[in-house]
Design an enzyme around this catalytic site. Sequence first.
Site, PDB file in Angstrom:
ATOM      1  N   GLY A 136     -10.644 -36.761  -9.835  1.00 42.54           N
ATOM      2  CA  GLY A 136     -10.615 -35.392  -9.295  1.00 42.54           C
ATOM      3  C   GLY A 136     -10.716 -35.407  -7.790  1.00 42.54           C
ATOM      4  O   GLY A 136     -11.742 -35.013  -7.233  1.00 42.54           O
ATOM      5  N   SER A 138      -7.405 -34.843  -5.468  1.00 47.09           N
ATOM      6  CA  SER A 138      -6.429 -33.943  -4.836  1.00 47.09           C
ATOM      7  C   SER A 138      -6.687 -32.478  -5.196  1.00 47.09           C
ATOM      8  O   SER A 138      -7.122 -32.158  -6.303  1.00 47.09           O
ATOM      9  CB  SER A 138      -5.015 -34.305  -5.289  1.00 47.09           C
ATOM     10  OG  SER A 138      -4.776 -35.668  -5.090  1.00 47.09           O
ATOM     11  N   SER A 170      -4.151 -36.511 -13.530  1.00 48.67           N
ATOM     12  CA  SER A 170      -3.499 -37.208 -14.639  1.00 48.67           C
ATOM     13  C   SER A 170      -4.376 -37.164 -15.886  1.00 48.67           C
ATOM     14  O   SER A 170      -5.576 -37.474 -15.839  1.00 48.67           O
ATOM     15  CB  SER A 170      -3.225 -38.665 -14.268  1.00 48.67           C
ATOM     16  OG  SER A 170      -2.354 -38.718 -13.170  1.00 48.67           O
ATOM     17  N   GLU A 254      -8.412 -48.589  -6.365  1.00 45.83           N
ATOM     18  CA  GLU A 254      -7.204 -47.907  -6.819  1.00 45.83           C
ATOM     19  C   GLU A 254      -5.938 -48.531  -6.248  1.00 45.83           C
ATOM     20  O   GLU A 254      -4.890 -48.483  -6.859  1.00 45.83           O
ATOM     21  CB  GLU A 254      -7.290 -46.418  -6.422  1.00 45.83           C
ATOM     22  CG  GLU A 254      -6.157 -45.586  -6.994  1.00 45.83           C
ATOM     23  CD  GLU A 254      -6.309 -44.083  -6.749  1.00 45.83           C
ATOM     24  OE1 GLU A 254      -7.361 -43.649  -6.242  1.00 45.83           O
ATOM     25  OE2 GLU A 254      -5.359 -43.353  -7.054  1.00 45.83           O
TER      26      GLU A 254
HETATM   27  C1  LIG Z   1       2.164 -39.317 -10.786  1.00 46.66           C
HETATM   28  C2  LIG Z   1       1.021 -38.829  -9.956  1.00 46.66           C
HETATM   29  C3  LIG Z   1      -0.262 -38.847 -10.484  1.00 46.66           C
HETATM   30  C4  LIG Z   1      -1.335 -38.370  -9.720  1.00 46.66           C
HETATM   31  N1  LIG Z   1      -2.583 -38.376 -10.278  1.00 46.66           N
HETATM   32  C5  LIG Z   1      -3.624 -37.901  -9.569  1.00 46.66           C
HETATM   33  C6  LIG Z   1      -4.930 -37.824 -10.169  1.00 46.66           C
HETATM   34  O1  LIG Z   1      -5.117 -38.178 -11.323  1.00 46.66           O
HETATM   35  N2  LIG Z   1      -5.943 -37.326  -9.422  1.00 46.66           N
HETATM   36  C7  LIG Z   1      -5.771 -36.921  -8.139  1.00 46.66           C
HETATM   37  O2  LIG Z   1      -6.749 -36.527  -7.507  1.00 46.66           O
HETATM   38  N3  LIG Z   1      -4.548 -36.959  -7.533  1.00 46.66           N
HETATM   39  C8  LIG Z   1      -3.472 -37.430  -8.231  1.00 46.66           C
HETATM   40  N4  LIG Z   1      -2.213 -37.460  -7.658  1.00 46.66           N
HETATM   41  C9  LIG Z   1      -2.037 -36.861  -6.350  1.00 46.66           C
HETATM   42  C10 LIG Z   1      -1.753 -37.828  -5.214  1.00 46.66           C
HETATM   43  O3  LIG Z   1      -2.885 -38.594  -4.920  1.00 46.66           O
HETATM   44  C11 LIG Z   1      -1.288 -36.985  -4.019  1.00 46.66           C
HETATM   45  O4  LIG Z   1      -0.029 -36.437  -4.364  1.00 46.66           O
HETATM   46  C12 LIG Z   1      -1.151 -37.773  -2.742  1.00 46.66           C
HETATM   47  O5  LIG Z   1      -2.396 -38.232  -2.292  1.00 46.66           O
HETATM   48  C13 LIG Z   1      -0.483 -36.942  -1.615  1.00 46.66           C
HETATM   49  O6  LIG Z   1      -1.125 -35.727  -1.456  1.00 46.66           O
HETATM   50  P1  LIG Z   1      -0.300 -34.343  -1.455  1.00 46.66           P
HETATM   51  O7  LIG Z   1       0.568 -34.335  -2.672  1.00 46.66           O
HETATM   52  O8  LIG Z   1      -1.268 -33.229  -1.286  1.00 46.66           O
HETATM   53  O9  LIG Z   1       0.680 -34.445  -0.212  1.00 46.66           O
HETATM   54  P2  LIG Z   1       0.296 -34.133   1.315  1.00 46.66           P
HETATM   55  O10 LIG Z   1      -0.990 -34.784   1.673  1.00 46.66           O
HETATM   56  O11 LIG Z   1       0.432 -32.665   1.544  1.00 46.66           O
HETATM   57  O12 LIG Z   1       1.469 -34.900   2.063  1.00 46.66           O
HETATM   58  C14 LIG Z   1       2.800 -34.371   2.154  1.00 46.66           C
HETATM   59  C15 LIG Z   1       3.626 -35.335   3.020  1.00 46.66           C
HETATM   60  O13 LIG Z   1       3.048 -35.403   4.337  1.00 46.66           O
HETATM   61  C16 LIG Z   1       2.733 -36.752   4.682  1.00 46.66           C
HETATM   62  N5  LIG Z   1       1.461 -36.800   5.450  1.00 46.66           N
HETATM   63  C17 LIG Z   1       0.302 -36.199   5.122  1.00 46.66           C
HETATM   64  N6  LIG Z   1      -0.654 -36.499   6.036  1.00 46.66           N
HETATM   65  C18 LIG Z   1      -0.061 -37.327   6.924  1.00 46.66           C
HETATM   66  C19 LIG Z   1      -0.543 -37.988   8.101  1.00 46.66           C
HETATM   67  N7  LIG Z   1      -1.806 -37.865   8.531  1.00 46.66           N
HETATM   68  N8  LIG Z   1       0.349 -38.758   8.810  1.00 46.66           N
HETATM   69  C20 LIG Z   1       1.640 -38.892   8.387  1.00 46.66           C
HETATM   70  N9  LIG Z   1       2.138 -38.283   7.286  1.00 46.66           N
HETATM   71  C21 LIG Z   1       1.290 -37.512   6.560  1.00 46.66           C
HETATM   72  C22 LIG Z   1       2.553 -37.463   3.367  1.00 46.66           C
HETATM   73  O14 LIG Z   1       2.788 -38.861   3.495  1.00 46.66           O
HETATM   74  C23 LIG Z   1       3.593 -36.784   2.491  1.00 46.66           C
HETATM   75  O15 LIG Z   1       4.868 -37.374   2.694  1.00 46.66           O
HETATM   76  C24 LIG Z   1      -1.123 -37.910  -8.390  1.00 46.66           C
HETATM   77  C25 LIG Z   1       0.179 -37.908  -7.858  1.00 46.66           C
HETATM   78  C26 LIG Z   1       1.234 -38.344  -8.634  1.00 46.66           C
HETATM   79  C27 LIG Z   1       2.613 -38.306  -8.032  1.00 46.66           C
END
Ligand SMILES: Cc1cc2nc3c(=O)[nH]c(=O)nc-3n(C[C@H](O)[C@H](O)[C@H](O)COP(=O)(O)OP(=O)(O)OC[C@H]3O[C@@H](n4cnc5c(N)ncnc54)[C@H](O)[C@@H]3O)c2cc1C
Length: 390
Positions: A136, A138, A170, A254
């Site tokens: 937990g 994101s 997930s 992780e």
């Molecule tokens: C299949 C799958 C399973 C998942 N399972 C889990 C889970 O079980 N629990 C959980 O907590 N999360 C889970 N996630 C979430 C995952 O950890 C996040 O999607 C990931 O950390 C990115 O966060 P965001 O989607 O909010 O994107 P954002 O953080 O909003 O990023 C959007 C874009 O901006 C870029 N960006 C952001 N900050 C910066 C920076 N400082 N410098 C340069 N570029 C930047 C990123 O690289 C990305 O391309 C899962 C994701 C997937 C795809």
Amino acid sequence: MPQASADNLRFPPPVLPEAAEDLRAEVRAFLADSAGEEAWRPNSDFGAGFSPEFSRRLAAKGWIGMTWPKKYGGAERSNLERYTVTEELLAAGAPVFAHWIADRQSGPLLLRFGSEAQRTAILPRIASGECFFSIGMSEPDSGSDLASVRTRAERVAGGWRINGAKVWTSNAHVNHFMIALCRTGEAGEDRHGGLSQFLIDLKHDGVAINPIVNMLGAHEFNEVVFDEVEIPEDRLIGGEGDGWRQVTSELAYERSGAERFLSNFHIFRALVDEIGATPDAHQAAALGRLTSRLWTLRSMSLSVAAMLEAGESPDVEAAIVKDLGNRFERDVVETARAVIDVQPGAMAGGNAADFPSLLAEAVLRQPSFTLRGGTTEIMRSIIARGLGLR
Ligand SMILES: Cc1cc2nc3c(=O)[nH]c(=O)nc-3n(C[C@H](O)[C@H](O)[C@H](O)COP(=O)(O)OP(=O)(O)OC[C@H]3O[C@@H](n4cnc5c(N)ncnc54)[C@H](O)[C@@H]3O)c2cc1C
């Protein structure tokens, strides 16, 4: 700009102990026995193979929580022995995801920071394949920047009240617990203060689990909403306000495993089978390139595992393995599309095992590899900082 330096970057050649090689033979024999079961159709991503029954059979072999103390249900084996088991499971495409998060990171986190009561109550249940965990971290406006989480835990008489929402969680719909990162105080100047981790029962009243259907049409992750969820005092993990330190150590588990380059190994194996014994020059060169990258990645990943075993913190090396590993996984799919005259098949409800259908699944899953566990940009920021480039 500071002087860039790779002096601190190390990938010492790993040496697997004899016990790990003995174990490998045992795991292969177990997998050969188990192959062909309905729950175990190798697929295009290890995250899709969820079988509580298979997890319980692994547990009975002592292969879940295997590095933990025996008093918590573990087997007191080394991290390198665990690595051997996990890489064999991944290479075989076994359905490991039910127990994966609990075994890889929630259990180790509880072992390190949890109270004795939490360890005694939870770890033996994980090790016996009866208790599965979600991450937990994101939230709708907080993924890469975890310091900005807004899910709030407030002190109330006898415990905590939680309000907020997590996203992309997930398997929250089939797991038992979540370890949630929540705000319990002010962030402070470095933005990392005021966060704490809690053990939350996913079946608790007030926890709503809303499906998010992915591009394959599969329900694998969720939005999890907490509405006035009251939990007892002893569900706080570690210290109040220590969430950032704890969550960062969890991320090291992780990011460093073999699943960062073997999660779609079955596609690579299917590609080799599909090309057969008489590849043309183009196919042979493409497979040769992928194989040499795979072998290098395995050595690098094992090297990180050996450093973790020695009590070191190879965060930068782990980020390099994840970044290169995810690129490798993507290139396996792209290579398959380039060297074989096959159109990705029509989706067959995610159940078809023929090569075109697997390739279709792989194409749709591929974008998630560089997101889960931290994005490419975040990995490269960690690497750049480690090399003194920023
Ligand atoms: C299949 C799958 C399973 C998942 N399972 C889990 C889970 O079980 N629990 C959980 O907590 N999360 C889970 N996630 C979430 C995952 O950890 C996040 O999607 C990931 O950390 C990115 O966060 P965001 O989607 O909010 O994107 P954002 O953080 O909003 O990023 C959007 C874009 O901006 C870029 N960006 C952001 N900050 C910066 C920076 N400082 N410098 C340069 N570029 C930047 C990123 O690289 C990305 O391309 C899962 C994701 C997937 C795809």
